[in-house]
Design an enzyme around this catalytic site. Sequence first.
Site, mmCIF file in Angstrom:
data_model
loop_
_atom_site.group_PDB
_atom_site.id
_atom_site.type_symbol
_atom_site.label_atom_id
_atom_site.label_comp_id
_atom_site.label_asym_id
_atom_site.label_seq_id
_atom_site.Cartn_x
_atom_site.Cartn_y
_atom_site.Cartn_z
ATOM 1 N N ASP A 7 -18.960 60.764 26.767
ATOM 2 C CA ASP A 7 -18.143 60.023 27.534
ATOM 3 C C ASP A 7 -17.260 59.147 27.232
ATOM 4 O OD1 ASP A 7 -17.534 58.913 30.265
ATOM 5 O OD2 ASP A 7 -18.544 57.024 29.617
ATOM 6 N N SER A 8 -16.087 58.768 27.951
ATOM 7 C CA SER A 8 -14.985 58.073 27.346
ATOM 8 C C SER A 8 -15.423 56.521 27.049
ATOM 9 C CB SER A 8 -13.725 58.054 28.326
ATOM 10 O OG SER A 8 -14.445 57.502 29.646
ATOM 11 N N CYS A 70 -18.487 62.495 31.023
ATOM 12 C CA CYS A 70 -17.053 61.878 31.700
ATOM 13 C C CYS A 70 -16.411 62.763 32.657
ATOM 14 C CB CYS A 70 -16.273 61.672 30.636
ATOM 15 S SG CYS A 70 -14.407 60.960 30.962
ATOM 16 N N GLU A 155 -16.913 47.174 34.243
ATOM 17 C CA GLU A 155 -16.899 46.863 32.860
ATOM 18 C C GLU A 155 -16.697 45.420 32.455
ATOM 19 O OE1 GLU A 155 -14.721 49.372 30.427
ATOM 20 O OE2 GLU A 155 -16.235 50.901 30.978
ATOM 21 N N CYS A 185 -17.574 60.005 39.053
ATOM 22 C CA CYS A 185 -17.170 59.242 37.895
ATOM 23 C C CYS A 185 -18.449 58.453 37.405
ATOM 24 C CB CYS A 185 -16.325 58.060 38.259
ATOM 25 S SG CYS A 185 -15.866 56.731 37.140
ATOM 26 N N HIS A 187 -19.237 55.550 35.834
ATOM 27 C CA HIS A 187 -19.666 54.353 36.477
ATOM 28 C C HIS A 187 -20.113 53.944 37.707
ATOM 29 C CE1 HIS A 187 -17.203 53.742 32.863
ATOM 30 N NE2 HIS A 187 -17.576 52.559 32.861
HETATM 31 N N1 DGL Z 1 -15.706 58.070 32.296
HETATM 32 C C1 DGL Z 1 -15.028 58.228 33.255
HETATM 33 C C2 DGL Z 1 -15.252 59.163 34.348
HETATM 34 O O1 DGL Z 1 -16.409 59.489 34.433
HETATM 35 C C3 DGL Z 1 -14.421 56.866 33.892
HETATM 36 C C4 DGL Z 1 -13.874 55.746 32.951
HETATM 37 C C5 DGL Z 1 -12.627 56.116 32.374
HETATM 38 O O2 DGL Z 1 -11.693 56.327 32.991
HETATM 39 O O3 DGL Z 1 -12.532 56.671 31.195
HETATM 40 O O4 DGL Z 1 -14.312 59.634 35.044
#
Ligand code: DGL
Length: 265
Positions: A7-8, A70, A155, A185, A187
């Site tokens: 994940d990012s 992600c 966050e 997404c 989150h």
């Molecule tokens: N993990 C990203 C997603 O699922 C969300 C956070 C980001 O923008 O990096 O799109």
Amino acid sequence: MKIGVFDSGLGGLAIAGAIMRRLPQYDYLYLGDTKRVPYGGRSQETIHEFTSQALTYLFSHDCQLIILACNTASAESLRKSQQEYLPRHYPDRRVLGVIIPTAEAACEGGGSENIGVLATASTVESGAYLRELKRQNADAEVSQVAAPLLVPLLENQGRKYLAPVLEDYIKPLLEHGVNKIVLGCTHYCLLKEDIREMTTVKVISQDEVVPAKLADYLSRHPEIESQLSRRGSREYHVTDITNGYQQLAREMSGEAIELIKVVLT
Ligand code: DGL
């Protein structure tokens, strides 16, 4: 060999945790690029560059299969990773994203669907959900809303500010008559109950969808599954650590986990 989850940042822990609970026997290596999160407003080129670095890290740390938890990386880099990166570097390994299984789950049952998607700006702009939902159900009506404020609020302990922001993002989808909302997404898994309280439409949350889809994938791909080791180990690597990240990791995963700082090259 392990299952890698990328994940990012730390949002992917919600999906990773759900996968680990559904398939506890395997060994997992989670990688969160906390140094460069968020990816959601970045260009396709940059997202693919960062994702390729993450793949190299996870494959060189003994991962057979990587899940791009992600959505932004899945939307902007999965296809290129599968078509270019893998054949060149790791032809016997696999990378899977979360958009196809989510679109499949949203379209299960068929019929006339009017589906709303909430996602980051990059994911919306990529058109990946539109493409995959239409591929699953050509008659589905799809509307998307980019929700760039949700990740920063989650966050930064911003829950108390969430309600009006969430209402504002969801309103156009409801006005469009959607019967399902896809949370596109990482989150947003944390928001599924808030959204369910705000509407009567079906909410598709990836922590409830991706684990079963992965179990199904592994049962259909014994050549991959047989490579996976089964010690039930979990490691969590991140590219930056702060006290805030430790706290967020606990919130996202629902338990205390040890983050280890690593460098991507
Ligand atoms: N993990 C990203 C997603 O699922 C969300 C956070 C980001 O923008 O990096 O799109």
